[in-house]
Design an enzyme around this catalytic site. Structure first.
Site, PDB file in Angstrom:
ATOM      1  N   ASN A  10      45.555  40.882  14.209  1.00 28.88           N
ATOM      2  CA  ASN A  10      45.587  39.526  14.771  1.00 28.88           C
ATOM      3  C   ASN A  10      44.899  38.596  13.773  1.00 28.88           C
ATOM      4  OD1 ASN A  10      45.316  37.185  16.263  1.00 28.88           O
ATOM      5  ND2 ASN A  10      43.828  38.035  17.710  1.00 28.88           N
ATOM      6  N   LYS A  12      44.690  35.428  13.769  1.00 27.44           N
ATOM      7  CA  LYS A  12      44.142  34.194  14.359  1.00 27.44           C
ATOM      8  C   LYS A  12      44.556  33.002  13.489  1.00 27.44           C
ATOM      9  CE  LYS A  12      40.613  37.015  16.445  1.00 27.44           C
ATOM     10  NZ  LYS A  12      39.265  37.154  16.973  1.00 27.44           N
ATOM     11  N   HIS A 101      44.671  36.428  25.173  1.00 31.21           N
ATOM     12  CA  HIS A 101      43.505  36.698  24.307  1.00 31.21           C
ATOM     13  C   HIS A 101      42.312  35.896  24.826  1.00 31.21           C
ATOM     14  CE1 HIS A 101      40.825  36.816  20.886  1.00 31.21           C
ATOM     15  NE2 HIS A 101      41.507  37.868  20.462  1.00 31.21           N
ATOM     16  N   GLU A 103      40.110  34.252  23.379  1.00 30.91           N
ATOM     17  CA  GLU A 103      39.929  32.923  22.758  1.00 30.91           C
ATOM     18  C   GLU A 103      40.860  31.906  23.417  1.00 30.91           C
ATOM     19  OE1 GLU A 103      40.386  34.223  18.697  1.00 30.91           O
ATOM     20  OE2 GLU A 103      38.446  35.229  18.823  1.00 30.91           O
ATOM     21  N   GLU A 173      39.436  44.208  25.211  1.00 34.69           N
ATOM     22  CA  GLU A 173      38.606  43.512  24.229  1.00 34.69           C
ATOM     23  C   GLU A 173      37.367  42.946  24.925  1.00 34.69           C
ATOM     24  OE1 GLU A 173      40.957  42.363  20.526  1.00 34.69           O
ATOM     25  OE2 GLU A 173      41.080  40.694  21.909  1.00 34.69           O
ATOM     26  N   GLY A 179      34.473  39.346  17.065  1.00 34.99           N
ATOM     27  CA  GLY A 179      33.991  38.507  15.969  1.00 34.99           C
ATOM     28  C   GLY A 179      32.475  38.470  15.859  1.00 34.99           C
ATOM     29  N   SER A 219      35.548  43.699  16.727  1.00 34.99           N
ATOM     30  CA  SER A 219      34.776  44.147  15.554  1.00 34.99           C
ATOM     31  C   SER A 219      35.182  45.536  15.055  1.00 34.99           C
ATOM     32  CB  SER A 219      33.271  44.083  15.836  1.00 34.99           C
ATOM     33  OG  SER A 219      32.890  42.738  16.111  1.00 34.99           O
ATOM     34  N   GLY A 240      40.928  41.882  14.418  1.00 38.21           N
ATOM     35  CA  GLY A 240      40.891  40.500  13.948  1.00 38.21           C
ATOM     36  C   GLY A 240      40.457  40.438  12.496  1.00 38.21           C
ATOM     37  N   GLY A 241      39.182  40.111  12.275  1.00 40.18           N
ATOM     38  CA  GLY A 241      38.644  39.885  10.932  1.00 40.18           C
ATOM     39  C   GLY A 241      39.036  40.946   9.909  1.00 40.18           C
TER      40      GLY A 241
HETATM   41  P1  PGA Z   1      37.573  40.888  15.623  1.00 38.33           P
HETATM   42  O1  PGA Z   1      38.661  40.247  16.610  1.00 38.33           O
HETATM   43  O2  PGA Z   1      38.156  42.199  15.139  1.00 38.33           O
HETATM   44  O3  PGA Z   1      37.410  39.895  14.506  1.00 38.33           O
HETATM   45  O4  PGA Z   1      36.339  41.104  16.427  1.00 38.33           O
HETATM   46  C1  PGA Z   1      39.407  41.055  17.481  1.00 38.33           C
HETATM   47  C2  PGA Z   1      40.335  40.213  18.318  1.00 38.33           C
HETATM   48  O5  PGA Z   1      39.924  39.120  18.756  1.00 38.33           O
HETATM   49  O6  PGA Z   1      41.503  40.569  18.555  1.00 38.33           O
END
Ligand code: PGA
Length: 257
Positions: A10, A12, A101, A103, A173, A179, A219, A240-241
């Protein structure tokens, strides 16, 4: 039933369309040299502006990854300035769409009902939803994590045929782990993944519970991916990251296999 593992990146609001093409070219070279192990699927979820470029690059280099989107609107068309419909995504060759999600829920006010409408739209256009669920730190500390996840699942999944639910992906999640560098322990991830499967069984039957794939997200890194994927009820990762670099994403896709 053995479920295939799905590792999803993802991105983002990262990677413009030039950067997205570079990513796919790099990933193509990495996977040519060392393919993902059998039983592993991968999907990339770039921003809307990169979908077409990623689709073309994936197709021209025959990269073994599916195209994914990060969100969609619940309606197919209309006066919804700034929105993108599931119908438009399906036309672009998108296979997986993330819905709900945290967010989106936190920054854009998406309720469980809005998330259900989005899920309907994704299914209407024969794509696979990745339904995100998860609790805040407060809810976890107050002992309400399971209750929260059950409520999110209930609104999204109730009154759907088991055969449909069995084809979905649910991403657990925990919001406190997204994050933040905080990862749930493998035992937290396993505990909630098993809870999700039990809830799906209660709502939609045993066939659905056996079929759904449960991802963990929050994470995830190449370092912790192996232990998370070793949990019996975790069938994949939503990243994500650590999915923003092709090397790291490929390493997560291979972890523990
Ligand atoms: P993250 O994000 O791996 O950067 O923690 C995961 C996500 O929001 O899908």
């Amino acid at each position: 039933m053995t479920r295939r593992v799905l590792v999803s990146g993802n991105w983002k609001m990262n990677h413009n369309h030039f950067e997205s093409i570079q990513f796919v070219q790099k990933l193509a070279a990495i996977l040519r040299a060392s393919p993902l192990p059998s039983g592993r699927d991968a999907s990339l979820h770039p921003p809307f502006t990169s979908l077409r470029s990623v689709q073309t690059a994936v197709e021209s280099d025959a990269v073994p990854v599916a195209l994914g989107a990060q969100d969609c609107h619940g309606m197919d068309r209309g006066a919804f300035t700034g929105e993108v419909s599931a119908e438009m995504l399906a036309k672009l060759g998108v296979s997986y769409v993330i819905v709900g999600h945290s967010e989106r829920r936190t920054y854009f006010g998406e309720t469980d009902e809005i998330v259900r409408a989005k899920l309907d739209a994704v299914l209407r256009h024969a794509m696979t939803p990745i339904l995100c669920v998860g609790e805040t730190l407060d809810e976890r500390q107050g002992g309400r994590a399971e209750e929260k996840v059950s409520a999110q699942l209930g609104t999204a999944l109730s009154k759907r045929p088991g055969s449909v639910v069995g084809g979905l992906v649910v991403a657990y999640e925990p919001i406190w782990a997204i994050g933040t560098g905080e990862t749930a322990t493998a035992s937290d991830a396993q505990h909630m993944a098993a809870h999700i499967r039990r809830e799906v069984e209660r709502l939609s039957g045993a066939e659905a519970a056996g079929g759904i794939r449960v991802q963990y997200g929050g994470s995830v890194t190449p370092e912790n991916a192996r232990v998370l994927l070793s949990c019996p009820d975790v069938d994949g990762l939503l990243v994500g990251g650590a999915s923003l670099g092709a090397e790291g994403f490929a390493a997560i896709g291979r972890a523990g296999a």
